[in-house]
Design an enzyme around this catalytic site. Structure first.
Site, PDB file in Angstrom:
ATOM      1  CE1 TYR A 136      -3.130  -3.075   0.618  1.00  0.00           C
ATOM      2  CE2 TYR A 136      -1.855  -3.139   2.744  1.00  0.00           C
ATOM      3  CZ  TYR A 136      -3.147  -3.983   1.667  1.00  0.00           C
ATOM      4  OH  TYR A 136      -3.139  -4.610   2.089  1.00  0.00           O
ATOM      5  CG  HIS A 137       3.646   2.424   1.229  1.00  0.00           C
ATOM      6  ND1 HIS A 137       3.857   1.283   2.852  1.00  0.00           N
ATOM      7  CD2 HIS A 137       2.709   2.220   2.446  1.00  0.00           C
ATOM      8  CE1 HIS A 137       3.546   1.316   3.824  1.00  0.00           C
ATOM      9  NE2 HIS A 137       3.082   2.067   3.631  1.00  0.00           N
TER      10      HIS A 137
END
Length: 202
Positions: A136-137
């Site tokens: 999620y980055h």
């Protein structure tokens, strides 16, 4: 590489069901644990590839701003990324078998469908390719740089979008290179700088 160690289990549903025919709740570890994971002491370990060689892309699907973009992450397209992930798993295995760590756990919830991945590189590569996911980055889809000389640069050093007036981008997408850790603090910094730029203008 970054090695993650977490107490407790955060995986649920599709997040940990990597392939249509592989379900961790059915094929990995002791099934009795999966029935009551919230009340079982466990350690989750993950190998994070911080600077992959494989590059993906984001493209417009159409001229309609409400259409979702097309996203192709190209995970593990480069063999070097696979090799580094495998190396990380082997390091992680050695760490977890050190006396100070080994006393903390009784059973490893291996996915037996792959066999012994630590004794068979071919099995480990299949496991790595099946289980890869992002954390999620995502970064770098709107690169900051010299917009006059760098054709990949979207925003300048004051976060202004090239060719568009009164528009700035202030998130992880402007990072020219992925950071070696969590993106949260760099994004805080980007937001602070964006606020300074806007306040100076207004």
């Amino acid at each position: 590489l970054q090695l993650y160690f977490a107490a407790g289990w955060g995986g649920r549903g599709e997040f940990m069901n990597w392939k249509p025919d592989i379900h961790v709740e059915k094929q990995c570890g002791d099934k009795t644990y999966w029935r009551d994971l919230d009340n079982v002491d466990n350690i989750v370990t993950v190998v994070g590839l911080q600077h992959p060689k494989s590059l993906g892309w984001v493209r417009l699907q159409s001229s309609d701003p409400f259409d979702l973009p097309l996203v192709q992450p190209n995970f593990l397209k480069e063999q070097e990324d696979v090799d580094r992930q495998m190396y990380g798993l082997k390091v992680l295995d050695r760490v977890m078998h050190q006396p100070s760590m080994r006393r903390l756990w009784d059973e490893r919830m291996d996915c037996k469908v792959y066999g012994d991945i630590y004794a068979d590189d071919e099995a480990m590569e299949k496991f790595v390719r099946d289980s890869v996911y992002h954390i999620y980055h995502p970064t770098g889809t709107c690169k900051m740089g010299d917009v006059e000389r760098d054709e990949m640069a979207v925003v300048d050093n004051q976060l202004r979008v090239k060719g568009v007036s009164n528009l700035r981008v202030a998130d992880a997408s402007i990072l020219p290179h992925q950071t070696s850790g969590n993106t949260q603090l760099p994004v805080f910094m980007i937001g602070e700088r964006a606020a300074e730029f806007v306040l100076k203008r207004w």
